[in-house]
Design a protein around this motif. Structure first.
Motif: not given
Length: 287
Positions: A156-159, A217-220, A222-224, A249-254
């Motif tokens: 999310c922090g990429l430029k 784009y926010r981390e939250g 991204c998760w949703k 939750y089983r599915v998340h970015p990590h």
């Protein structure tokens, strides 16, 4: 194979950045090898250890009434030494591998990160509608997770300038939370997905990934997004278990990051290389 280190246990612990962890592991190793100074441990002594020895040590600690978390840490300390030797290709089998020596049950609070199988990952990747701007963005983000193991705050922090060509190959270069620059090699498929999104994105946005309104784009979000695609793909997204925060939750970015690390490890990529790409302080964190 590399030359054997003169002090293998101390060399293995040298990978661990946390002084507290290093000190705790050193105590665990002195107890296991029954020495007062890890510097006297030789390769010959270390190579005599078999899975049965580790199992016996685990059982002794449990019999003494040691907490499961402390027993697990003791096993992790042993595993670190042999993972280090595996990385150097000095041994073929880690006698403390969790597949050979069952770790104690720790309960739900400190379970290891769930990871997804690659068949599940492919199903999720097929979900974004790439005829829409949102679908193009989401597909590019998911590909980055799957092919680089980046953290969601990093994605999310990429430029735009973070994606560059180095020696004729595409890569993403950024500084992680340890302030050390890391290079993520990316394939043409990832670059093409990012370019397709940038063609429909506000060119003055500044951030590589934005909302449809042009905001970072926010981390939250991204998760949703990932969780919604998993459900749509028929992938089990919720574990059905609970932890101190409620739903687990089983599915998340990590979980995608864990899948990427597991994928590389199973295909024989050296642990030190995976550790460097993942931005981990030492092999124990990667394992």
């Amino acid at each position: 194979a590399a030359l054997a280190p003169r002090q293998p246990a101390l060399s293995a612990l040298g990978w661990i950045r946390s002084e507290n962890t290093r000190r705790a592991y050193a105590g665990d190793l002195r107890r296991f090898f029954e020495v007062d100074d890890l510097g006297v441990l030789t390769m010959e002594r270390i190579l005599t250890v078999r899975p049965e020895d580790v199992m016996r040590h685990r059982d002794e600690l449990e019999t003494r009434g040691m907490k499961p978390s402390s027993v697990a840490r003791a096993l992790a300390a042993i595993r670190v030494v042999y993972s280090y030797l595996e990385t150097l290709k000095l041994i073929a089998v880690n006698p403390a591998d969790t597949k050979l020596v069952r770790p104690p049950k720790l309960g739900r609070r400190i379970q290891k990160t769930d990871y997804l199988g690659w068949d599940e990952v492919k199903k999720i990747l097929a979900e974004p509608d790439r005829t829409t701007p949102a679908g193009l963005r989401d597909y590019a983000i998911l590909l980055l997770f799957c092919q680089t193991g980046m953290r969601r705050e990093e994605v999310c922090g990429l430029k735009d300038h973070d994606l560059r060509q180095t020696a004729g190959r595409w890569a993403i270069a950024l500084r992680g939370k340890d302030e050390v620059e890391r290079i993520f090699p990316v394939g043409r498929k990832v670059v093409a997905a990012i370019d397709a999104w940038r063609e429909v994105r506000d060119p003055e946005a500044g951030w590589m990934f934005t909302s449809l309104r042009g905001e970072r784009y926010r981390e939250g979000s991204c998760w949703k997004m990932l969780h919604a695609y998993a459900i749509a793909a028929g992938v089990e997204a919720d574990s059905g278990e609970t932890d101190l925060r409620g739903k687990r939750y089983r599915v998340h970015p990590h979980a995608l990051r864990a899948a990427w690390i597991t994928f590389l490890h199973e295909r024989g990529v050296p642990l030190a290389m995976i550790q460097q790409l993942a931005g981990h302080a030492g092999p124990a964190t990667t394992i």
